[in-house]
Write a protein that holds these residues in place. Structure first.
Motif, short mmCIF file in Angstrom:
data_model
loop_
_atom_site.label_atom_id
_atom_site.label_comp_id
_atom_site.label_asym_id
_atom_site.label_seq_id
_atom_site.Cartn_x
_atom_site.Cartn_y
_atom_site.Cartn_z
N LYS A 86 -10.29 -11.08 26.21
CA LYS A 86 -9.24 -10.09 25.67
C LYS A 86 -8.77 -9.21 26.76
O LYS A 86 -7.50 -8.79 26.84
CB LYS A 86 -9.78 -9.09 24.64
N SER A 93 -5.29 -15.42 18.00
CA SER A 93 -4.37 -14.37 17.49
C SER A 93 -3.46 -14.88 16.87
O SER A 93 -3.05 -16.10 17.26
CB SER A 93 -3.68 -13.46 18.54
N LYS A 146 -8.43 -4.70 10.94
CA LYS A 146 -8.71 -4.31 12.50
C LYS A 146 -9.72 -5.28 12.94
O LYS A 146 -10.35 -6.06 12.32
CB LYS A 146 -9.43 -2.83 12.07
N GLU A 147 -9.46 -5.32 14.42
CA GLU A 147 -10.46 -6.34 15.13
C GLU A 147 -12.00 -6.03 14.88
O GLU A 147 -12.20 -4.76 14.68
CB GLU A 147 -10.16 -6.24 16.54
N TRP A 148 -12.82 -6.89 14.91
CA TRP A 148 -14.10 -6.47 14.94
C TRP A 148 -15.11 -7.60 15.65
O TRP A 148 -14.76 -8.67 15.39
CB TRP A 148 -15.00 -6.14 13.66
N TYR A 195 -15.73 -10.58 17.71
CA TYR A 195 -14.85 -11.54 18.24
C TYR A 195 -13.71 -11.91 17.02
O TYR A 195 -13.39 -12.97 17.22
CB TYR A 195 -15.52 -12.86 18.67
N ASN A 196 -13.92 -11.06 15.85
CA ASN A 196 -13.03 -11.41 14.85
C ASN A 196 -11.74 -10.58 14.99
O ASN A 196 -11.49 -9.67 15.65
CB ASN A 196 -13.55 -11.01 13.68
N PRO A 197 -10.49 -11.14 14.76
CA PRO A 197 -9.17 -10.62 15.08
C PRO A 197 -8.67 -9.85 13.80
O PRO A 197 -9.52 -9.78 12.74
CB PRO A 197 -7.97 -11.77 15.23
N TYR A 198 -7.46 -8.94 14.07
CA TYR A 198 -6.94 -8.44 13.00
C TYR A 198 -6.68 -9.74 12.09
O TYR A 198 -6.42 -10.57 12.45
CB TYR A 198 -5.62 -7.71 13.40
N SER A 208 -10.77 -13.82 9.22
CA SER A 208 -11.87 -14.05 10.08
C SER A 208 -12.31 -15.51 9.98
O SER A 208 -13.02 -16.12 11.03
CB SER A 208 -13.12 -13.32 9.73
#
Ligand code: BES
Ligand code: ZN
Ligand code: ZN
Length: 488
Positions: free
Chosen positions: A79, A116, A456-458, A460-463, A466
């Motif tokens: 990232k 993304s 929200k991102e968490w 390796y998961n994006p907005y 997932s």
């Protein structure tokens, strides 16, 4: 983005940037060439902490020796490179005694973490990295062979790319994905992957007596569909039905959702999307199991013909249902799809995946899926698979008192519980009413309402989406039918 492992030392590989994981906080590893500078920067090597030294061509990232921490650290490093001009990166496979799970985790973290959803953005910061080369540093033969590593990388790529495929479907807005267009997408995928497919429209659903499913989709301009995909390898060790909730939009129907709860309800198709991904990956991975993916696709909307609280519906198995809330629609669609799966497939295992209840998010938090079912063994094998895959899952237990809460005065069952507590479990117990006695121990229910979609991102998961459920179920299939018991 290409990822490969080569039989070379790290220093023999040409790349624009090197990724270095920091496990030893004293920065004592021989690969840490910038100890003084890192100290000046105050870099502590904490988990997810990144130090980017562009002039040296090195990026340091704090990690732990745990496969999911490696996914997170890899994603974090990549990232940092978004929007920058680096084309190639290298990393040494020198994570102490690097087990094969960590190589897989690196690859998954890279692919999952660089995802993304920017199809609808005129401008976006893209990851320009084209290639990552892993050096087969000091573990040329132990504990893995290069061939082993290559095979694992290939597997990890399939799992991560399929997860991204599922994320794309879930993120696509409801004006583009509705039951017919979802079915078309499934048909195109089936053609590409050489899978069999049946698509049932309203007429055929009527013939199948799926009145609960039909009621949910009745008020939408986009008519419902059931998609049945089949992967039938030779010498299959078992037959598995994966049933996915595919509400391409859930407005709540006449029991309308308040506006702030309605946004993100394009994600109510996450279960069906996961089921589609799982069958795709199973085929690519040659998993020796016959798989049927059954997707219940509908849109829960409002018009003069909408189904109503007080309606009484008869499901495919003849059970009558009193509707008291049209927002508890997923269980109505799944009830008929579960009956269909048992009748048509006669499966050895039935897995359903659904964004079924807000109550599951309240119970377990927004990152964790709920695992429910009658079989202790099946629940615990699914929980173990989730853990090995990097997905978070927790068990929600049935008990002898909760089924009573679904009793109706006028029908066989009510579509909501009479209590405000334990809603994830009572929803699962509703589904259980549509599982035949002989199949009770073959069934497991996954409520992915929490992790399927987050704004929200968490890690390796994006907005957004997932891909929840995909890695967990693929790992379960591999652990049950591919790996020997010693495999990690
Ligand atoms: N699709 C929702 C559940 C959901 C909630 C998914 C939040 C993702 C995030 C489901 O159809 C629903 O509305 N369930 C109701 C059930 C209630 C009416 C018994 C809920 O959870 O409030
Ligand atoms: Zn709903
Ligand atoms: Zn729903």
């Amino acid at each position: 983005m290409k990822i490969e492992i080569v039989d070379k030392k790290l220093h023999e590989i040409q790349a624009d940037i090197e990724i270095i994981f920091i496990i030893d906080k004293n920065l004592n590893h021989k690969w840490v060439k910038d100890k003084e500078e890192l100290k000046k920067l105050g870099f502590m090597g904490d988990v997810e902490e990144v130090a980017f030294l562009p002039h040296q061509g090195r990026i340091y990232v704090g990690a732990k020796l745990d496969h999911d921490e490696i996914r997170i650290a890899t994603a974090k490093a990549l990232k940092t490179l978004k929007g920058k001009k680096f084309k190639t990166a290298k990393a040494g496979v020198y994570i102490q005694n690097c087990p094969i799970t960590n190589i897989k985790a690196f690859v998954e973290g890279a692919i999952l973490g660089s995802y993304s959803f920017d199809k609808y953005k005129s401008k976006s910061k893209k990851l320009e990295l084209e290639k990552i080369i892993l050096a087969n540093e000091e573990y040329a033969d132990k504990p893995f062979t290069l061939e082993n590593a290559k095979k694992s990388i290939k597997e990890a790529k399939i799992v991560a790319k399929t997860t991204n495929f599922v994320r794309d479907i879930v993120n696509t807005p409801p004006n583009e994905i509705y039951p017919a267009s979802f079915a078309k997408l499934a048909k195109e995928m089936a053609k590409e992957e050489d899978l069999e497919i049946d698509i049932l429209d309203e007429k055929e659903l009527k013939k199948e007596k799926m009145e609960a499913f039909l009621a949910v989709g009745r008020a939408s301009a986009h008519r419902p569909r059931l998609v049945h995909l089949r992967y039938t390898p030779k010498n299959a060790k078992a037959k598995i039905a994966i049933v996915g909730k595919g509400l391409t939009y859930d407005s709540g129907g006449l029991s309308l959702k308040p506006s702030e709860y309605m946004v993100t309800m394009k994600s109510d198709k996450s279960g069906a999307s996961a089921a589609l991904g799982i069958i795709k990956a199973a085929k690519k991975l040659d998993i020796p199991v016959e798989i049927h993916a059954i997707l219940g696709l509908a849109e829960n909307m409002i018009d003069g013909n909408a189904y109503k609280p007080d309606d009484i519906l008869t499901a495919k198995n003849g059970k009558t249902i009193e509707v008291r809330n049209t927002d508890a629609e997923g269980r109505l669609v799944l009830a008929d799809c579960l009956c269909y799966a048992q009748e048509k497939v006669e499966p050895d295992f039935i897995i359903d995946i659904a964004t079924l209840t807000g109550a599951c998010v309240v119970a377990l938090g927004e990152y964790t899926s709920g695992v429910m079912g009658h079989s202790d063994e099946l629940r615990s094998s699914m929980l173990a698979a989730a853990k090995a895959s990097g997905e978070l899952a927790g068990e929600l237990p049935f008990n002898r008192y909760l089924p009573k809460l679904l009793e109706s005065k006028i029908t066989d069952i009510c579509n909501i519980s009479s209590s405000r507590y334990g809603g994830a479990i009572t929803a699962a117990l509703f589904l259980s009413e549509f599982i035949e006695e002989k199949n009770k121990d073959k069934w497991v229910h996954l409520d992915i309402a929490g992790p399927a979609y987050r704004e929200k991102e968490w890690g390796y998961n994006p907005y957004g989406a997932s891909g929840a459920g995909v890695r967990m179920v693929i790992k379960w299939l591999q652990k049950e039918f591919v790996y020997d018991k010693k495999h990690p």
